[in-house]
Design an enzyme around this catalytic site. Sequence first.
Site, PDB file in Angstrom:
ATOM      1  N   LYS A   1       6.612  45.016  26.818  1.00 27.93           N
ATOM      2  CA  LYS A   1       5.364  44.278  26.587  1.00 27.93           C
ATOM      3  C   LYS A   1       4.550  44.201  27.859  1.00 27.93           C
ATOM      4  O   LYS A   1       5.137  43.904  28.892  1.00 27.93           O
ATOM      5  CB  LYS A   1       5.736  42.875  26.109  1.00 27.93           C
ATOM      6  CG  LYS A   1       4.586  41.928  25.934  1.00 27.93           C
ATOM      7  CD  LYS A   1       5.088  40.553  25.655  1.00 27.93           C
ATOM      8  CE  LYS A   1       3.896  39.617  25.640  1.00 27.93           C
ATOM      9  NZ  LYS A   1       4.246  38.238  25.692  1.00 27.93           N
TER      10      LYS A   1
ATOM     11  N   LYS B   1       8.922  42.696  30.466  1.00 25.12           N
ATOM     12  CA  LYS B   1       7.639  42.030  30.228  1.00 25.12           C
ATOM     13  C   LYS B   1       6.882  41.951  31.543  1.00 25.12           C
ATOM     14  O   LYS B   1       7.360  41.383  32.521  1.00 25.12           O
ATOM     15  CB  LYS B   1       7.884  40.630  29.668  1.00 25.12           C
ATOM     16  CG  LYS B   1       6.608  39.826  29.443  1.00 25.12           C
ATOM     17  CD  LYS B   1       6.918  38.512  28.742  1.00 25.12           C
ATOM     18  CE  LYS B   1       5.681  37.658  28.574  1.00 25.12           C
ATOM     19  NZ  LYS B   1       5.998  36.371  27.920  1.00 25.12           N
TER      20      LYS B   1
HETATM   21  C1  PBG Z   1       5.155  33.309  25.948  1.00 23.79           C
HETATM   22  C2  PBG Z   1       4.482  34.532  25.431  1.00 23.79           C
HETATM   23  C3  PBG Z   1       3.273  35.121  25.830  1.00 23.79           C
HETATM   24  C4  PBG Z   1       3.030  36.164  24.939  1.00 23.79           C
HETATM   25  C5  PBG Z   1       4.108  36.203  24.045  1.00 23.79           C
HETATM   26  N1  PBG Z   1       5.001  35.205  24.395  1.00 23.79           N
HETATM   27  C6  PBG Z   1       2.291  34.727  26.860  1.00 23.79           C
HETATM   28  C7  PBG Z   1       2.575  34.847  28.293  1.00 23.79           C
HETATM   29  O1  PBG Z   1       3.622  35.334  28.736  1.00 23.79           O
HETATM   30  O2  PBG Z   1       1.711  34.394  29.028  1.00 23.79           O
HETATM   31  C8  PBG Z   1       1.813  37.056  24.935  1.00 23.79           C
HETATM   32  C9  PBG Z   1       1.478  37.678  23.630  1.00 23.79           C
HETATM   33  C10 PBG Z   1       0.106  38.245  23.509  1.00 23.79           C
HETATM   34  O3  PBG Z   1      -0.675  38.326  24.473  1.00 23.79           O
HETATM   35  O4  PBG Z   1      -0.219  38.633  22.391  1.00 23.79           O
HETATM   36  N2  PBG Z   1       5.791  33.412  27.148  1.00 23.79           N
END
Ligand code: PBG
Length: 330
Positions: free
Chosen positions: A254, A201
Site C-alpha cells: 500500500k 505500507k
Molecule cells: C490507518 C489507515 C490509513 C489508510 C488505511 N488504514 C491511513 C493512514 O495510514 O494514514 C489509508 C487508506 C486510503 O488512503 O485509502 N492507519
Amino acid sequence: MAKTQQIPVPWRRPRRLRGSETIRSMVRETVLTPADFIYPLFVTEHEGVRKEISSMPGQYQLSLDYFVEELHAAAALGIKSCILFGIPKHKDPDGQVSLQANGIVQKAIAAAKNAVPGMLVMTDVCMCEYTDHGHCGPVVAGDVDNDTTLSLIAAQAVSHAKAGADLVAPSGMMDGMVGAIRSALDGEGFEKLPIMSYAVKYASSFYGPFREAAESAPQFGDRRSYQMDAANSREAMIEAALDVDEGADILMVKPAMAFMDIIAKVKDNFDLPVASYNVSGEYSMVKAAAAKGWIDEESTMMEILTGLKRAGSDMILTYFAKDAARVLGG
Ligand code: PBG
C-alpha cells in the site's frame, strides 16, 4: 542510381491476435472478477448519517442503518468482502474506545454478519481513528511508542474477533504487530482467524482523502517514523519476511499504483497471497480528472485495476469495488 531500400516484411506479427474483441478476449492474460475486490467502508457512530466525503465522490461516512443498506447493494453486485473503518464519537490519547465491545466497528461487524452472512468482513486494526492526536498509537516524547501500541492493537483485534470479524488487518506499521495479534488471538481461541498484514505500507501523500473520510489526520507531525520511505524496495522484503515469520496469512502492499514494482516483487519472493490497496488519493485523482472531462472514468478505472492484478495482486482493496463490479456485469 541509388538502390531502393527493401523494407523487410515482418514474419512475426503480434497484431494477428488483436484483430477482434473475440480473439483479444481469448488471449487475455488477466481477467478481473468482482470477487477480487475488497470494499472499504467508513462507519460512523453518529446516527442518521449518509455523508458524502467531499474529496472522494461516491464514498460516504455511513451510520449503521445506511451501512447495512450499502452492504446489500455491494453484495447484489457480486462483491464478497469489505473492510471496515470506524469513526467514533469520542477520541482519547490512547484510543481506548477502539477496544470496547459496543464500539462502532464492533457493532458494525455484528450488523454486517447479521445482514449479509456470506460477506467476508475484514477490519482495519489501528489506533489512528480513535486517538485524539490522530497517530497510530500512544505518543511518548513526540513519537508513537511501539510496544505500548502492540498491546492495544492486540486487544483491538481480539475485540473485533469477538464481535464476529472474519479477518483482521493491522495497518499501523508497528514492529511486531502481526506476532502480537497472532498470539493474542490464539490465546482467546481465535487460532483460525486469518491476518492480512499491511506488511509494506509507505508514508504516502495518497492517503490525504482517507484522512478526511476517517477523520484521522495526525494533529502534529507525520507518519514517517513508522510508515516506510517511498524510496525503498529492499526494505519492503524485510517487512514482508518479518510478517511471514510472525504468522501473517496475506501480505498487503500500500499504496498500489506508484508501487507496482513492490507488488510484483512481494509476489515473486513470497508464497502467500498478495493484496494491494488502491488508496483514497488514487481513487480521487481518477474521479477529479473524469469530472473535468480529462479522462474516461470507466476505462481508466478498469485499466488501473487490471494493472494491479497483472502486477501480482490476488485481491485489491478499492473504493471502485461497486463501480467496477457493475462494469463486470455483477
Ligand atoms: C490507518 C489507515 C490509513 C489508510 C488505511 N488504514 C491511513 C493512514 O495510514 O494514514 C489509508 C487508506 C486510503 O488512503 O485509502 N492507519
